[in-house]
Design an enzyme around this catalytic site. Structure first.
Site, PDB file in Angstrom:
ATOM      1  N   GLY A  11      -1.831   0.830   6.872  1.00 42.26           N
ATOM      2  CA  GLY A  11      -0.720   0.516   6.968  1.00 42.26           C
ATOM      3  C   GLY A  11       0.515   0.186   6.411  1.00 42.26           C
ATOM      4  O   GLY A  11       1.552  -0.245   6.542  1.00 42.26           O
ATOM      5  N   ILE A  12       0.039   0.534   5.224  1.00 37.09           N
ATOM      6  CA  ILE A  12       1.070   0.328   3.680  1.00 37.09           C
ATOM      7  C   ILE A  12       2.480   1.259   3.205  1.00 37.09           C
ATOM      8  O   ILE A  12       2.921   1.239   2.245  1.00 37.09           O
ATOM      9  CB  ILE A  12      -0.070  -0.331   2.518  1.00 37.09           C
ATOM     10  CG1 ILE A  12      -0.710   0.741   2.300  1.00 37.09           C
ATOM     11  CG2 ILE A  12      -0.508  -2.002   3.104  1.00 37.09           C
ATOM     12  CD1 ILE A  12      -0.266   0.862   0.589  1.00 37.09           C
ATOM     13  N   LYS A  14       0.457   4.584   2.467  1.00 36.77           N
ATOM     14  CA  LYS A  14       0.337   5.779   1.547  1.00 36.77           C
ATOM     15  C   LYS A  14       1.166   7.502   2.674  1.00 36.77           C
ATOM     16  O   LYS A  14       0.789   8.652   1.659  1.00 36.77           O
ATOM     17  CB  LYS A  14      -1.385   5.461   2.293  1.00 36.77           C
ATOM     18  CG  LYS A  14      -2.345   4.710   1.018  1.00 36.77           C
ATOM     19  CD  LYS A  14      -3.123   4.666   1.979  1.00 36.77           C
ATOM     20  CE  LYS A  14      -3.952   5.112   3.256  1.00 36.77           C
ATOM     21  NZ  LYS A  14      -3.485   3.706   3.752  1.00 36.77           N
ATOM     22  N   VAL A  16       3.289   8.423   3.904  1.00 40.42           N
ATOM     23  CA  VAL A  16       5.046   8.653   3.686  1.00 40.42           C
ATOM     24  C   VAL A  16       4.923   8.823   2.135  1.00 40.42           C
ATOM     25  O   VAL A  16       6.013   9.834   1.468  1.00 40.42           O
ATOM     26  CB  VAL A  16       6.371   7.425   3.652  1.00 40.42           C
ATOM     27  CG1 VAL A  16       7.337   7.567   3.783  1.00 40.42           C
ATOM     28  CG2 VAL A  16       5.672   7.091   5.306  1.00 40.42           C
ATOM     29  N   LYS A  31      -5.722  15.224   5.307  1.00 38.78           N
ATOM     30  CA  LYS A  31      -6.546  14.547   5.309  1.00 38.78           C
ATOM     31  C   LYS A  31      -7.486  14.390   5.929  1.00 38.78           C
ATOM     32  O   LYS A  31      -7.995  14.837   7.139  1.00 38.78           O
ATOM     33  CB  LYS A  31      -5.259  13.190   6.578  1.00 38.78           C
ATOM     34  CG  LYS A  31      -5.885  12.107   6.723  1.00 38.78           C
ATOM     35  CD  LYS A  31      -4.978  10.961   7.094  1.00 38.78           C
ATOM     36  CE  LYS A  31      -5.834   9.732   7.331  1.00 38.78           C
ATOM     37  NZ  LYS A  31      -4.815   8.686   6.624  1.00 38.78           N
ATOM     38  N   GLU A  93      -4.901  11.968   0.971  1.00 40.49           N
ATOM     39  CA  GLU A  93      -4.588  10.842   1.514  1.00 40.49           C
ATOM     40  C   GLU A  93      -5.959  10.091   2.229  1.00 40.49           C
ATOM     41  O   GLU A  93      -6.661  10.492   3.199  1.00 40.49           O
ATOM     42  CB  GLU A  93      -3.757  10.788   2.897  1.00 40.49           C
ATOM     43  CG  GLU A  93      -3.592   9.543   3.210  1.00 40.49           C
ATOM     44  CD  GLU A  93      -2.195   8.928   4.230  1.00 40.49           C
ATOM     45  OE1 GLU A  93      -2.024   9.661   4.533  1.00 40.49           O
ATOM     46  OE2 GLU A  93      -2.806   7.700   5.081  1.00 40.49           O
ATOM     47  N   ALA A  95      -7.901   6.843   4.320  1.00 37.82           N
ATOM     48  CA  ALA A  95      -8.052   6.280   4.759  1.00 37.82           C
ATOM     49  C   ALA A  95      -8.263   5.159   4.990  1.00 37.82           C
ATOM     50  O   ALA A  95      -9.143   4.718   4.077  1.00 37.82           O
ATOM     51  CB  ALA A  95      -8.805   7.117   6.858  1.00 37.82           C
ATOM     52  N   GLY A  96      -7.136   3.601   5.457  1.00 41.76           N
ATOM     53  CA  GLY A  96      -7.370   2.439   4.597  1.00 41.76           C
ATOM     54  C   GLY A  96      -6.825   2.558   3.658  1.00 41.76           C
ATOM     55  O   GLY A  96      -6.331   2.893   2.689  1.00 41.76           O
ATOM     56  N   PRO A 177      11.484   2.536  -2.135  1.00 38.14           N
ATOM     57  CA  PRO A 177      12.242   2.064  -1.448  1.00 38.14           C
ATOM     58  C   PRO A 177      12.183   2.122   0.543  1.00 38.14           C
ATOM     59  O   PRO A 177      11.627   2.929   0.517  1.00 38.14           O
ATOM     60  CB  PRO A 177      12.819   2.070  -1.810  1.00 38.14           C
ATOM     61  CG  PRO A 177      13.949   3.164  -2.155  1.00 38.14           C
ATOM     62  CD  PRO A 177      11.751   3.645  -2.671  1.00 38.14           C
TER      63      PRO A 177
END
Ligand SMILES: Nc1ncnc2c1ncn2[C@@H]1O[C@H](COP(=O)(O)OP(=O)(O)OP(=O)(O)O)[C@@H](O)[C@H]1O
Ligand SMILES: [Mg+2]
Length: 202
Positions: A11-12, A14, A16, A31, A93, A95-96, A177
C-alpha cells in the site's frame, strides 16, 4: 532491460510508480502474483494508466499474503518455476514487502535472488520509512540482490530520504509526489519530471 519494482510495505504506491515507469520506458508491466481480485487490480490500474500489461501468473481471490491467499484457493505458488515473460523492456511489480511469503518455502526476496534482475525499492516518505527502508535494503543485499536505487513516494521529506541513502549506501532515483488527481496524464508528467529514465536504462 527488465527490472523489479519492490517496496518496503504493502500500500505504499508501488503500482502507481511501476505503472508510470512502464509507460515512460514503453515497457510491459507484469504483476506475477495478484492477491485480491475485488475492485481494481494492480494490472487493471496499470492498463488504465496506459501501460501494456501482461497477464498475471497467479490470480488469487483474497487480499492476503500470497502464500495464504494461495492456500485459501487451494493452489501452491511455484516460486522456483515462475518464468519471467519474454517481453523487453519489462517492469515487474512484487506484492507486499520484500520478505512477503510466496509459499511456505519462499519469500519474494528469494524470487528476486533467482531472477538476478535489478530492483528499484519504493519507499514512502512518511514517518517510519527510514527503518523500513534500511531493513528492506539489508534483506535484499543479504541475498545478493542488486538494488538500482530508491524511488520515494509521497510528500517531500529531504532528511529522511538523505538518511536512507546515506546509511543504506543507495542511489536516490527520485520522488513521486502525491498526485491529486491521479490520472494517466498527471502520472506521466510526474514521472518524467522527477526521475531520469537513463537510470533505468541499464
Ligand atoms: N503518488 C501517488 N499519488 C496519489 N495516490 C497514490 C500515489 N501512490 C499511491 N497512491 C494511492 O495509494 C494507494 C496504494 O497505492 P498502490 O496500490 O500503488 O500501493 P502498492 O504498494 O502497489 O500496494 P500492493 O502491495 O497492494 O501492491 C492507491 O489507492 C493509490 O492510488
Ligand atoms: Mg501494487
Amino acid at each position: 532491460m527488465k527490472l523489479v519494482v519492490a517496496g518496503t510495505d504493502t500500500g505504499i504506491g508501488k503500482t502507481v510508480f511501476a505503472a508510470g515507469l512502464a509507460c515512460a520506458l514503453k515497457a510491459c508491466y507484469w504483476k506475477p502474483v495478484q492477491a485480491g481480485l475485488e475492485g481494481e487490480t494492480d494490472s487493471a490500474f496499470a492498463a488504465r494508466m496506459g501501460a501494456k500489461v501482461l497477464p498475471e501468473a497467479y490470480r488469487l481471490n483474497l487480499p492476503m499474503s500470497p502464500h495464504l491467499a494461495a492456500a485459501k484457493d487451494g493452489v501452491q505458488i511455484d516460486a522456483d518455476g515462475l518464468a519471467v515473460p519474454d517481453a523487453d523492456p519489462l517492469v515487474i511489480e512484487t506484492a507486499g514487502g520484500v520478505l512477503t511469503p510466496l509459499s511456505d518455502q519462499r519469500l519474494f526476496a528469494d524470487l528476486m535472488r533467482r531472477l538476478k534482475l535489478p530492483v528499484v525499492l519504493c519507499a514512502r516518505t512518511s514517518l517510519g520509512t527510514i527503518n523500513h527502508s534500511l531493513l528492506s535494503l539489508e534483506a535484499l543485499r543479504a541475498r545478493g540482490v542488486s538494488v538500482l536505487g530508491m524511488a520515494f513516494i509521497g510528500e517531500a521529506n529531504v532528511e529522511s530520504e538523505k538518511s536512507i541513502c546515506d546509511f543504506g549506501k543507495v542511489k536516490r532515483l527520485g520522488r513521486l509526489p502525491w498526485l491529486d488527481p491521479l490520472t494517466a496524464q498527471s502520472l506521466a508528467k510526474a514521472i518524467t519530471e522527477n526521475f531520469d529514465m537513463q537510470d533505468f536504462a541499464s
